[in-house]
Enzyme design. Structure first.
Site, PDB file in Angstrom:
ATOM      1  N   ASN A 117       0.832  -1.207   0.000  1.00 56.64           N
ATOM      2  CA  ASN A 117       0.000   0.000   0.000  1.00 56.64           C
ATOM      3  C   ASN A 117       0.870   1.262   0.000  1.00 56.64           C
ATOM      4  O   ASN A 117       0.413   2.333  -0.393  1.00 56.64           O
ATOM      5  CB  ASN A 117      -0.847   0.040   1.282  1.00 56.64           C
ATOM      6  CG  ASN A 117      -2.159  -0.718   1.150  1.00 56.64           C
ATOM      7  OD1 ASN A 117      -2.618  -1.027   0.053  1.00 56.64           O
ATOM      8  ND2 ASN A 117      -2.771  -1.023   2.294  1.00 56.64           N
ATOM      9  N   SER A 173       1.776 -12.683   3.147  1.00 57.29           N
ATOM     10  CA  SER A 173       1.341 -11.570   3.994  1.00 57.29           C
ATOM     11  C   SER A 173       0.969 -12.025   5.395  1.00 57.29           C
ATOM     12  O   SER A 173       0.398 -13.099   5.590  1.00 57.29           O
ATOM     13  CB  SER A 173       0.123 -10.881   3.352  1.00 57.29           C
ATOM     14  OG  SER A 173      -0.293  -9.800   4.149  1.00 57.29           O
ATOM     15  N   PHE A 177      -6.611  -9.795   5.765  1.00 55.70           N
ATOM     16  CA  PHE A 177      -7.420  -9.117   4.739  1.00 55.70           C
ATOM     17  C   PHE A 177      -6.703  -9.112   3.391  1.00 55.70           C
ATOM     18  O   PHE A 177      -7.338  -9.149   2.320  1.00 55.70           O
ATOM     19  CB  PHE A 177      -7.781  -7.687   5.182  1.00 55.70           C
ATOM     20  CG  PHE A 177      -6.704  -6.669   4.928  1.00 55.70           C
ATOM     21  CD1 PHE A 177      -6.606  -6.020   3.709  1.00 55.70           C
ATOM     22  CD2 PHE A 177      -5.756  -6.379   5.907  1.00 55.70           C
ATOM     23  CE1 PHE A 177      -5.593  -5.094   3.464  1.00 55.70           C
ATOM     24  CE2 PHE A 177      -4.757  -5.459   5.674  1.00 55.70           C
ATOM     25  CZ  PHE A 177      -4.670  -4.815   4.450  1.00 55.70           C
TER      26      PHE A 177
HETATM   27  C1  LAC Z   1       1.098  -3.123   3.034  1.00 59.04           C
HETATM   28  C2  LAC Z   1       0.138  -3.034   4.197  1.00 59.04           C
HETATM   29  C3  LAC Z   1      -1.122  -3.755   3.946  1.00 59.04           C
HETATM   30  O1  LAC Z   1       2.330  -3.117   3.184  1.00 59.04           O
HETATM   31  O2  LAC Z   1       0.666  -3.556   5.334  1.00 59.04           O
HETATM   32  O3  LAC Z   1       0.587  -3.168   1.910  1.00 59.04           O
END
Ligand code: LAC
Length: 223
Positions: A117, A173, A177
């Site tokens: 993100n 991850s 989510f």
């Molecule tokens: C990322 C967040 C979701 O690095 O932690 O995309």
């Protein structure tokens, strides 16, 4: 068979609770509550902005979440304290096993990407500060799409940017989510269950694999 591996950054490679060191000076024994709310609000703001089609960078979500936490928990922090906390967010520590595990993945011929993100320049700084930037073939940010995980458009963007077929691509991850978002978009996904008491959302979409950390995952991928 070598795969394309998309590593989530915050909460997977680097520890978002690393800001606690800086915050303890201000908040003492209320630090853990603040850190958890800060992370939850940061993600909530990204989800809401994605749905609203009102994109601001992840750094803006992080800063606005920090302001929210101060108001909600009744802590007054000066502007320079807040800037110091944001700077600490740009230097989050890697989880202890990460460096060595990434080396194993690279050594086994897998293609490694950071997929986040965060804006590309911010992610590069975090990876450099954590000493792991050189392990990755590239950084793929949601930023050009102007949306956030788990919008399916950002997972499709990753596949295009890495020129990788979905069937040979894994999201890795620590964030359920994100795993669910990747599975919904047709990717495989490994959930890094970093705490034994962590709960995976009880949806119809489940992780393809689960491991307690990246060392355990590397043992699976690099036999
Ligand atoms: C990322 C967040 C979701 O690095 O932690 O995309």
């Amino acid at each position: 068979m070598p795969s394309t591996l998309a590593f989530d950054v915050y909460g997977t490679l680097v520890d978002t609770t690393g800001v606690a060191v800086q915050l303890t000076r201000h908040l003492g024994d209320r630090t853990a509550v603040f850190v958890a709310l800060w992370r939850d609000k940061q993600l909530e703001y990204s989800f809401r902005r994605g749905l609203m089609r009102n994109y601001c960078s992840f750094a803006v979500c992080t800063r606005q979440a920090l302001d929210y936490c101060c108001d909600a928990l009744g802590h007054t922090l000066s502007e320079s304290d807040k800037q110091a906390l944001m700077a600490a967010y740009a230097r989050l520590p890697a989880f202890p096993e990460v460096r060595e595990a990434l080396e194993r993945f690279v050594g086994s011929g897998h293609r490694l990407f950071a997929f986040s993100n965060g804006a590309e320049a911010d992610v590069r700084l975090v990876l450099e500060a954590a000493g792991i930037a050189d392990r990755f073939e590239g950084v793929v940010s949601v930023d050009p799409i102007r949306s956030f995980k788990p919008d399916p458009a950002v997972y499709a963007h990753f596949l295009r940017a890495a020129a990788a077929p979905a069937a040979e691509t894994w999201l890795i991850s620590g964030n359920p989510f994100d795993v669910i978002g990747a599975r919904s978009a047709g990717l495989r996904a490994a959930w890094i269950k970093r705490r034994p008491d962590a709960v995976f959302d009880p949806w119809e979409l489940t992780p393809t694999l689960e491991a307690p950390d990246l060392a355990a995952l590397a043992a699976h991928f690099c036999r």
